[in-house]
Design an enzyme around this catalytic site. Sequence first.
Site, PDB file in Angstrom:
ATOM      1  N   PRO A 119       2.985  33.724   7.661  1.00 52.99           N
ATOM      2  CA  PRO A 119       3.103  32.400   8.264  1.00 52.99           C
ATOM      3  C   PRO A 119       3.670  32.431   9.664  1.00 52.99           C
ATOM      4  O   PRO A 119       4.550  33.213   9.978  1.00 52.99           O
ATOM      5  CB  PRO A 119       4.074  31.690   7.334  1.00 52.99           C
ATOM      6  CG  PRO A 119       4.657  32.729   6.442  1.00 52.99           C
ATOM      7  CD  PRO A 119       4.167  34.047   6.872  1.00 52.99           C
ATOM      8  N   GLU A 120       3.136  31.568  10.470  1.00 56.35           N
ATOM      9  CA  GLU A 120       3.699  31.327  11.793  1.00 56.35           C
ATOM     10  C   GLU A 120       4.339  29.946  11.756  1.00 56.35           C
ATOM     11  O   GLU A 120       4.446  29.343  10.695  1.00 56.35           O
ATOM     12  CB  GLU A 120       2.596  31.446  12.856  1.00 56.35           C
ATOM     13  CG  GLU A 120       1.929  32.820  12.802  1.00 56.35           C
ATOM     14  CD  GLU A 120       0.873  33.048  13.876  1.00 56.35           C
ATOM     15  OE1 GLU A 120       1.009  32.478  14.967  1.00 56.35           O
ATOM     16  OE2 GLU A 120      -0.072  33.801  13.616  1.00 56.35           O
TER      17      GLU A 120
END
Length: 286
Positions: free
Chosen positions: A2-3
């Site tokens: 995830p960013e």
Amino acid sequence: MPELPEVEVVRRGLERWVSGRIVADVQVLHPRAVRRHIAGGEDFGAQLQGHRVGLAQRRGKYLWLPLADSPSAVLAHLGMSGQLLVQPLDAADEKHLRIRVRFSDDLGTELRFVDQRTFGGLSLHGTSPDGLPDVIAHIARDPLDPLFDDGAFHDALRRRRTTIKRALLDQSLISGVGNIYADEALWRTRLHYERPTTGFTRPRTAELLGHVREVMNAALAVGGTSFDSLYVNVNGESGYFDRSLDAYGREGEPCRRCGTPIRRRPWMNRSSYFCPRCQRPPRVAS
DNA sequence: CCTAGAACCTGCGAGC
DNA sequence: TGCTCGCAGGTTCTAG
């Protein structure tokens, strides 16, 4: 995985389903998941027990749950494959379940940290007066933070002797940007990933930041709906990945601007995707 | 001080 | 079928 946008979706889910509850019991099922908690898994659980969870916070890709009655917080990083799930108590354990947190209420759900590659983890840390866990003091504000300083970022960029994608991924300069959104923002700005940062002009930095924010907000707008259920689901798939990416993962597919096939280049043990026509490499690139 | 590269893990799909 | 290889969206430590 995830960013920033994915982590923000998780933060919202935690705020909704976990904040306000009191920890009853913690099970650490894999020591690597608490390796940043130096005192170990036993201590981690013991320290949490009986404490009420405050409002979930985030900076970049880190998120944390302050303990309502103490100057400390549970810090979480999802690494490459981490998920925080709120599951019914009787739901079968996930294959890569690493930590389980139960609460002293009768809502019938528990918090689970699931992580295949174990790059992520949970840990407990003291917080500074502004609430930031002390171990992430070096993490810069993220571009969606109202206090992010565009001018200071530009100055820092020019001071660095490096290339633009490396700078975008440097969490002490700007946080929350990962490999996908870096490639997407660079494509939108028509910048090659190896462009040196030294020559950046103020307008160019401003344009790049604008595109970073756009691509993150777009992802957030799509992913932001997926937490509206019992589950705090992080499993990436914000829906944004499949539909809206212009560069990342599109090797050989036509650039949506000029039709030239997108290229993939090995880069720092991973990949960079770019349009060879819209994003010309710098003259003296190595 | 700064920057580049390797190391840390597990699993999946492609190719042989 | 089963093996090896390459690949995966991150961070941190070390060598130069």
